[in-house]
Design a protein around this motif. Structure first.
Motif, PDB file in Angstrom:
ATOM      1  N   LEU A 144       0.836  -1.196   0.000  1.00  0.00           N
ATOM      2  CA  LEU A 144       0.000   0.000   0.000  1.00  0.00           C
ATOM      3  C   LEU A 144       0.874   1.251   0.000  1.00  0.00           C
ATOM      4  CD1 LEU A 144      -2.842   1.210   0.091  1.00  0.00           C
ATOM      5  CD2 LEU A 144      -2.735   1.041   2.591  1.00  0.00           C
ATOM      6  N   GLU A 145       1.924   1.241   0.782  1.00  0.00           N
ATOM      7  CA  GLU A 145       2.847   2.379   0.814  1.00  0.00           C
ATOM      8  C   GLU A 145       3.496   2.589  -0.548  1.00  0.00           C
ATOM      9  OE1 GLU A 145       5.393   1.405   4.111  1.00  0.00           O
ATOM     10  OE2 GLU A 145       3.997   2.273   5.569  1.00  0.00           O
ATOM     11  N   ARG A 146       3.840   1.495  -1.215  1.00  0.00           N
ATOM     12  CA  ARG A 146       4.443   1.595  -2.552  1.00  0.00           C
ATOM     13  C   ARG A 146       3.460   2.216  -3.544  1.00  0.00           C
ATOM     14  NH1 ARG A 146       5.958  -3.448  -6.369  1.00  0.00           N
ATOM     15  NH2 ARG A 146       6.372  -2.222  -8.226  1.00  0.00           N
ATOM     16  N   ILE A 147       2.217   1.748  -3.509  1.00  0.00           N
ATOM     17  CA  ILE A 147       1.200   2.307  -4.407  1.00  0.00           C
ATOM     18  C   ILE A 147       0.983   3.783  -4.093  1.00  0.00           C
ATOM     19  CG2 ILE A 147      -1.232   2.219  -5.076  1.00  0.00           C
ATOM     20  CD1 ILE A 147      -1.116  -0.828  -4.475  1.00  0.00           C
ATOM     21  N   ALA A 148       0.915   4.109  -2.811  1.00  0.00           N
ATOM     22  CA  ALA A 148       0.706   5.501  -2.412  1.00  0.00           C
ATOM     23  C   ALA A 148       1.827   6.389  -2.934  1.00  0.00           C
ATOM     24  CB  ALA A 148       0.600   5.594  -0.889  1.00  0.00           C
ATOM     25  N   THR A 149       3.042   5.932  -2.803  1.00  0.00           N
ATOM     26  CA  THR A 149       4.184   6.702  -3.285  1.00  0.00           C
ATOM     27  C   THR A 149       4.137   6.850  -4.800  1.00  0.00           C
ATOM     28  OG1 THR A 149       5.567   5.974  -1.442  1.00  0.00           O
ATOM     29  CG2 THR A 149       6.705   6.773  -3.415  1.00  0.00           C
ATOM     30  N   ASP A 150       3.900   5.735  -5.495  1.00  0.00           N
ATOM     31  CA  ASP A 150       3.911   5.747  -6.960  1.00  0.00           C
ATOM     32  C   ASP A 150       2.764   6.560  -7.552  1.00  0.00           C
ATOM     33  OD1 ASP A 150       6.174   4.194  -6.892  1.00  0.00           O
ATOM     34  OD2 ASP A 150       5.169   2.325  -7.450  1.00  0.00           O
ATOM     35  N   THR A 151       1.641   6.620  -6.862  1.00  0.00           N
ATOM     36  CA  THR A 151       0.467   7.327  -7.389  1.00  0.00           C
ATOM     37  C   THR A 151       0.275   8.709  -6.773  1.00  0.00           C
ATOM     38  OG1 THR A 151      -1.042   6.331  -5.769  1.00  0.00           O
ATOM     39  CG2 THR A 151      -0.749   5.167  -7.875  1.00  0.00           C
ATOM     40  N   ARG A 152       1.110   9.019  -5.778  1.00  0.00           N
ATOM     41  CA  ARG A 152       1.009  10.290  -5.065  1.00  0.00           C
ATOM     42  C   ARG A 152      -0.375  10.457  -4.419  1.00  0.00           C
ATOM     43  NH1 ARG A 152       4.065  13.731  -9.660  1.00  0.00           N
ATOM     44  NH2 ARG A 152       6.134  12.934  -9.227  1.00  0.00           N
ATOM     45  N   ARG A 153      -0.880   9.361  -3.892  1.00  0.00           N
ATOM     46  CA  ARG A 153      -2.141   9.353  -3.152  1.00  0.00           C
ATOM     47  C   ARG A 153      -1.836   8.939  -1.726  1.00  0.00           C
ATOM     48  NH1 ARG A 153      -6.765  11.197  -5.904  1.00  0.00           N
ATOM     49  NH2 ARG A 153      -6.634  10.540  -8.056  1.00  0.00           N
ATOM     50  N   SER A 154      -2.721   9.301  -0.818  1.00  0.00           N
ATOM     51  CA  SER A 154      -2.498   8.890   0.569  1.00  0.00           C
ATOM     52  C   SER A 154      -2.906   7.431   0.750  1.00  0.00           C
ATOM     53  CB  SER A 154      -3.322   9.763   1.521  1.00  0.00           C
ATOM     54  OG  SER A 154      -4.702   9.466   1.407  1.00  0.00           O
ATOM     55  N   LYS A 155      -2.310   6.794   1.739  1.00  0.00           N
ATOM     56  CA  LYS A 155      -2.689   5.418   2.059  1.00  0.00           C
ATOM     57  C   LYS A 155      -4.156   5.353   2.449  1.00  0.00           C
ATOM     58  CE  LYS A 155       0.601   5.119   4.957  1.00  0.00           C
ATOM     59  NZ  LYS A 155       1.532   4.813   6.008  1.00  0.00           N
ATOM     60  N   SER A 156      -4.631   6.351   3.159  1.00  0.00           N
ATOM     61  CA  SER A 156      -6.046   6.378   3.561  1.00  0.00           C
ATOM     62  C   SER A 156      -6.963   6.429   2.352  1.00  0.00           C
ATOM     63  CB  SER A 156      -6.327   7.578   4.458  1.00  0.00           C
ATOM     64  OG  SER A 156      -5.655   7.436   5.677  1.00  0.00           O
ATOM     65  N   PHE A 157      -6.628   7.272   1.381  1.00  0.00           N
ATOM     66  CA  PHE A 157      -7.433   7.368   0.165  1.00  0.00           C
ATOM     67  C   PHE A 157      -7.471   6.023  -0.547  1.00  0.00           C
ATOM     68  CE2 PHE A 157      -7.676   7.808  -4.426  1.00  0.00           C
ATOM     69  CZ  PHE A 157      -8.848   8.530  -4.582  1.00  0.00           C
ATOM     70  N   LEU A 158      -6.311   5.403  -0.726  1.00  0.00           N
ATOM     71  CA  LEU A 158      -6.232   4.126  -1.438  1.00  0.00           C
ATOM     72  C   LEU A 158      -6.976   3.020  -0.694  1.00  0.00           C
ATOM     73  CD1 LEU A 158      -2.506   4.264  -2.557  1.00  0.00           C
ATOM     74  CD2 LEU A 158      -4.532   4.641  -3.991  1.00  0.00           C
ATOM     75  N   ALA A 159      -6.826   2.980   0.625  1.00  0.00           N
ATOM     76  CA  ALA A 159      -7.518   1.965   1.417  1.00  0.00           C
ATOM     77  C   ALA A 159      -9.024   2.159   1.318  1.00  0.00           C
ATOM     78  CB  ALA A 159      -7.055   2.023   2.868  1.00  0.00           C
ATOM     79  N   ALA A 160      -9.490   3.393   1.369  1.00  0.00           N
ATOM     80  CA  ALA A 160     -10.926   3.661   1.252  1.00  0.00           C
ATOM     81  C   ALA A 160     -11.450   3.240  -0.113  1.00  0.00           C
ATOM     82  CB  ALA A 160     -11.204   5.148   1.496  1.00  0.00           C
ATOM     83  N   GLU A 161     -10.684   3.529  -1.165  1.00  0.00           N
ATOM     84  CA  GLU A 161     -11.074   3.111  -2.512  1.00  0.00           C
ATOM     85  C   GLU A 161     -11.135   1.592  -2.617  1.00  0.00           C
ATOM     86  OE1 GLU A 161     -11.717   5.062  -5.566  1.00  0.00           O
ATOM     87  OE2 GLU A 161     -12.200   6.368  -3.876  1.00  0.00           O
ATOM     88  N   ALA A 162     -10.167   0.910  -2.024  1.00  0.00           N
ATOM     89  CA  ALA A 162     -10.139  -0.554  -2.067  1.00  0.00           C
ATOM     90  C   ALA A 162     -11.327  -1.157  -1.323  1.00  0.00           C
ATOM     91  CB  ALA A 162      -8.821  -1.075  -1.491  1.00  0.00           C
ATOM     92  N   VAL A 163     -11.623  -0.634  -0.150  1.00  0.00           N
ATOM     93  CA  VAL A 163     -12.758  -1.134   0.632  1.00  0.00           C
ATOM     94  C   VAL A 163     -14.053  -0.881  -0.120  1.00  0.00           C
ATOM     95  CG1 VAL A 163     -14.094  -0.822   2.743  1.00  0.00           C
ATOM     96  CG2 VAL A 163     -11.600  -0.993   2.866  1.00  0.00           C
ATOM     97  N   SER A 164     -14.191   0.299  -0.692  1.00  0.00           N
ATOM     98  CA  SER A 164     -15.398   0.634  -1.446  1.00  0.00           C
ATOM     99  C   SER A 164     -15.596  -0.314  -2.631  1.00  0.00           C
ATOM    100  CB  SER A 164     -15.325   2.082  -1.937  1.00  0.00           C
ATOM    101  OG  SER A 164     -16.469   2.413  -2.669  1.00  0.00           O
TER     102      SER A 164
END
Length: 89
Positions: A19-39
């Motif tokens: 998740l940290e790698r994706i956040a870094t590569d996409t310049r998104r927060s881990k919280s944003f990515l986790a929320a998108e994944a859960v949704s």
């Protein structure tokens, strides 16, 4: 905008690192990515559950197709696709 709420979840160290790698590569927060994944997961699972419920209701109402009928239709589709492909070759 839909109101949001806070949740705390546990994930493996491996998942956190990914998740940290994706956040870094996409310049998104881990919280944003986790929320998108859960949704996305919730939407997918609800779709599956709703489909199962519709299927069960169809079965209870007698709206069924026999295995032989279903296989005959599938075989016809496959044969038509193969004939079309052979005609283009």
């Amino acid at each position: 905008m839909t109101a949001s709420t806070t949740m705390t979840i546990r994930v493996s160290s491996e998942t956190r690192q990914k998740l940290e790698r994706i956040a870094t590569d996409t310049r998104r927060s881990k919280s944003f990515l986790a929320a998108e994944a859960v949704s996305a997961y919730v939407d997918r699972e609800l779709g599956i559950i709703d489909g199962i419920k519709r299927g069960m209701a169809d079965a209870e109402a007698g709206r069924l197709v026999s295995h032989d009928e279903a296989m005959a239709e599938i075989d016809a589709v496959i044969e038509a696709a193969e004939a079309e492909r052979a005609g283009k070759a």
